[in-house]
Design a protein around this motif. Structure first.
Motif, PDB file in Angstrom:
ATOM      1  N   UNK A  78       0.849  -1.192   0.000  1.00 39.49           N
ATOM      2  CA  UNK A  78       0.000   0.000   0.000  1.00 39.49           C
ATOM      3  C   UNK A  78       0.883   1.239   0.000  1.00 39.49           C
ATOM      4  N   UNK A  79       0.476   2.229  -0.776  1.00 45.91           N
ATOM      5  CA  UNK A  79       1.070   3.560  -0.739  1.00 45.91           C
ATOM      6  C   UNK A  79      -0.003   4.477  -0.178  1.00 45.91           C
ATOM      7  N   UNK A  80       0.383   5.312   0.778  1.00 49.87           N
ATOM      8  CA  UNK A  80      -0.625   6.108   1.491  1.00 49.87           C
ATOM      9  C   UNK A  80       0.007   7.318   2.148  1.00 49.87           C
ATOM     10  N   UNK A  81      -0.851   8.123   2.810  1.00 49.33           N
ATOM     11  CA  UNK A  81      -0.392   9.369   3.425  1.00 49.33           C
ATOM     12  C   UNK A  81      -0.413   9.339   4.951  1.00 49.33           C
ATOM     13  N   UNK A  82      -0.512   8.153   5.578  1.00 49.23           N
ATOM     14  CA  UNK A  82      -0.595   8.091   7.032  1.00 49.23           C
ATOM     15  C   UNK A  82       0.702   7.539   7.624  1.00 49.23           C
ATOM     16  N   UNK A  83       1.493   8.430   8.180  1.00 47.62           N
ATOM     17  CA  UNK A  83       2.830   8.089   8.668  1.00 47.62           C
ATOM     18  C   UNK A  83       2.844   6.959   9.693  1.00 47.62           C
ATOM     19  N   UNK A  84       1.889   6.966  10.642  1.00 46.59           N
ATOM     20  CA  UNK A  84       1.930   5.959  11.713  1.00 46.59           C
ATOM     21  C   UNK A  84       1.726   4.538  11.204  1.00 46.59           C
ATOM     22  N   UNK A  85       1.178   4.370  10.019  1.00 43.23           N
ATOM     23  CA  UNK A  85       1.003   3.032   9.450  1.00 43.23           C
ATOM     24  C   UNK A  85       1.955   2.775   8.283  1.00 43.23           C
ATOM     25  N   UNK A  86       2.983   3.588   8.180  1.00 42.74           N
ATOM     26  CA  UNK A  86       3.959   3.413   7.113  1.00 42.74           C
ATOM     27  C   UNK A  86       5.134   2.565   7.559  1.00 42.74           C
ATOM     28  N   UNK A  87       5.539   1.651   6.713  1.00 48.78           N
ATOM     29  CA  UNK A  87       6.752   0.876   6.984  1.00 48.78           C
ATOM     30  C   UNK A  87       7.995   1.691   6.639  1.00 48.78           C
ATOM     31  N   UNK A  88       7.831   2.590   5.652  1.00 51.84           N
ATOM     32  CA  UNK A  88       8.961   3.446   5.264  1.00 51.84           C
ATOM     33  C   UNK A  88       8.466   4.635   4.461  1.00 51.84           C
ATOM     34  N   UNK A  89       9.154   5.767   4.604  1.00 54.59           N
ATOM     35  CA  UNK A  89       8.784   6.940   3.796  1.00 54.59           C
ATOM     36  C   UNK A  89       9.329   6.786   2.376  1.00 54.59           C
ATOM     37  N   UNK A  90       8.590   7.329   1.408  1.00 56.12           N
ATOM     38  CA  UNK A  90       9.039   7.311   0.017  1.00 56.12           C
ATOM     39  C   UNK A  90       9.295   8.722  -0.497  1.00 56.12           C
ATOM     40  N   UNK A  91       8.293   9.561  -0.366  1.00 56.45           N
ATOM     41  CA  UNK A  91       8.358  10.967  -0.745  1.00 56.45           C
ATOM     42  C   UNK A  91       7.818  11.749   0.431  1.00 56.45           C
ATOM     43  N   UNK A  92       7.917  13.049   0.378  1.00 56.22           N
ATOM     44  CA  UNK A  92       7.365  13.873   1.446  1.00 56.22           C
ATOM     45  C   UNK A  92       5.871  13.582   1.595  1.00 56.22           C
ATOM     46  N   UNK A  93       5.470  13.023   2.742  1.00 58.35           N
ATOM     47  CA  UNK A  93       4.064  12.728   2.996  1.00 58.35           C
ATOM     48  C   UNK A  93       3.543  11.467   2.334  1.00 58.35           C
TER      49      UNK A  93
END
Length: 172
Positions: A78-93
């Motif tokens: 999944x690609x998304x905008x919710x940091x707390x459920x992100x495994x890693x950042x890709x781009x800003x936000x």
């Protein structure tokens, strides 16, 4: 950022490989071992909710199309905008998630911006570099809107136009 991670690979109109004809690929990883990315504009004939309900046996309100991330079988990403459920950042936000716990959280409480992919595009050591040297791809930095625009042919046209305009504005 490593290599071309965070960039788009845009298939030129002459590319005839059915796996990559008129696709836009977001590179998630690119280093000396190879490259890994997701095709952004290939919707499947099913929704995320249908797949999640069948796979997890739990309700899901996400009725967006499941996207075909590429020709290689792999985990749901999944690609998304919710940091707390992100495994890693890709781009800003923008964040990537493939861990089951974070995917479950995204399906239970969908974020405002969410795309879900089955499969991925991958290149072995030196393979993408050779394709880039052969001008097999148009490359441009990715922006969030590339990920969240409506999937389909219009996304390819928009990305290609933006890359072409950027190259014309700054040829060096």
């Amino acid at each position: 950022m490593d290599g071309w991670s965070g960039h788009l690979l845009i298939a030129p109109a002459w590319m005839t490989d059915p796996n990559f004809s008129r696709v836009v690929v977001l590179l998630l990883d690119h280093d000396e071992r190879g490259a890994f990315g997701l095709v952004l504009n290939r919707p499947t004939g099913t929704t995320v909710g249908e797949v999640w309900r069948e796979a997890a046996g739990k309700p899901c309100e996400v009725e967006a199309p499941l996207l075909l991330g590429g020709p290689v079988s792999g985990p749901i990403i999944a690609l998304h905008d919710r940091e707390e459920d992100g495994d890693r950042p890709l781009l800003d936000g923008l964040f990537a998630t493939s861990s089951p716990a974070h995917l479950a959280a995204l399906m239970e409480r969908p974020p405002l911006r969410l795309r879900v992919f089955a499969g991925y595009a991958g290149w072995g050591r030196g393979q993408l570099e050779q394709e880039l040297q052969d001008a097999a791809w148009v490359v441009t930095p990715a922006v969030q809107e590339d990920v969240f625009s409506a999937p389909g042919p219009a996304a390819w046209e928009a990305a290609l136009n933006r890359a072409t305009q950027a190259a014309a504005a700054d040829p060096f």
